[in-house]
Design a protein around this motif. Sequence first.
Motif, PDB file in Angstrom:
ATOM      1  N   LEU A 180      -7.089  -1.984  -7.208  1.00  0.00           N
ATOM      2  CA  LEU A 180      -6.419  -1.823  -5.912  1.00  0.00           C
ATOM      3  C   LEU A 180      -7.111  -2.687  -4.858  1.00  0.00           C
ATOM      4  N   ALA A 206      -8.631   2.287  -0.818  1.00  0.00           N
ATOM      5  CA  ALA A 206      -7.341   1.596  -0.782  1.00  0.00           C
ATOM      6  C   ALA A 206      -6.368   2.381   0.098  1.00  0.00           C
ATOM      7  N   SER A 232      -1.423  -2.839  -2.662  1.00  0.00           N
ATOM      8  CA  SER A 232      -2.124  -1.768  -3.372  1.00  0.00           C
ATOM      9  C   SER A 232      -1.595  -0.397  -2.972  1.00  0.00           C
ATOM     10  N   LYS A 235       1.430   0.062  -4.905  1.00  0.00           N
ATOM     11  CA  LYS A 235       1.095   0.308  -6.313  1.00  0.00           C
ATOM     12  C   LYS A 235       0.747   1.777  -6.511  1.00  0.00           C
TER      13      LYS A 235
END
Length: 267
Positions: A180, A206, A232, A235
């Motif tokens: 990340l 993150a 990130s 994600k």
Amino acid sequence: MKVYVLDTGWLECDENWMVAQSVLGSVSNKTPQVNWIKIPVYAVLIDHPQGKILYDLGCHPDAMNGYWPAGLASVFPFYYEESQSFVSQLALTGTKPEDIKTIVVSHLHLDHAGNMHLFKHADVYVHRQDFIYGQTLVHLSPDPATHGAYVKADLEVPVKQYHLVDEDFELVPGVELISLPGHTPGVLGLIVHLEKEGTLIFPQDAVYDRRNYGPPAKASGIVYDSIEFFKSIEKVRKYAEKYNAKVMFSHDMEFFKTMKVAPDFYE
């Protein structure tokens, strides 16, 4: 498998470090007062059938006694009660430092790598890019003011072996590490799949705070790469949707108050 959250104390700081532009001036208030807040510092112990795994290492106990550079100590002062010392928190889980052979450090900043000295016997997993960046900063100049949030002494602890991670992978059954980047060149997030309570995602820095996560996502005040930072976050969101997972924010005091902390656990 059990997951323990270790309450290792707290930092204080300007809220703008957590969520960028939390306080902004205006014509009607040209010199606004900043919000000075407390944020938690915690580690995660995974009691796994293949052995105990520790994720992150908190702050060094002598952080405010000269171990940290004065500039960092003034911007992010660290506090803890004796019951929140790293060894005391491990003891709540029936664990001693020597019982842990595997360490995962999300990144090497001062509030995540501070008790490395307790684990010289261990294998340490860290993101390759964060390791390279941190080591480069602390060894380019003797001036700690140029080292960012990395503390040279933390990064010079001799451990059994560093394992530099480039890609997402399964560390042991039920435990994933994911890359990340953004907050630093590389942060390792942790995903744990539990039988009773489902999947927990620890993205660490993150995603500091619920407000960073959004949506919409918001930047923090410490970002190495803003484009990767927002990638990130998305994600993490995709993994949360995929696994119907709970995201465990790293420095959100209100959220932290809702978390189970040792000796309680997730399973």
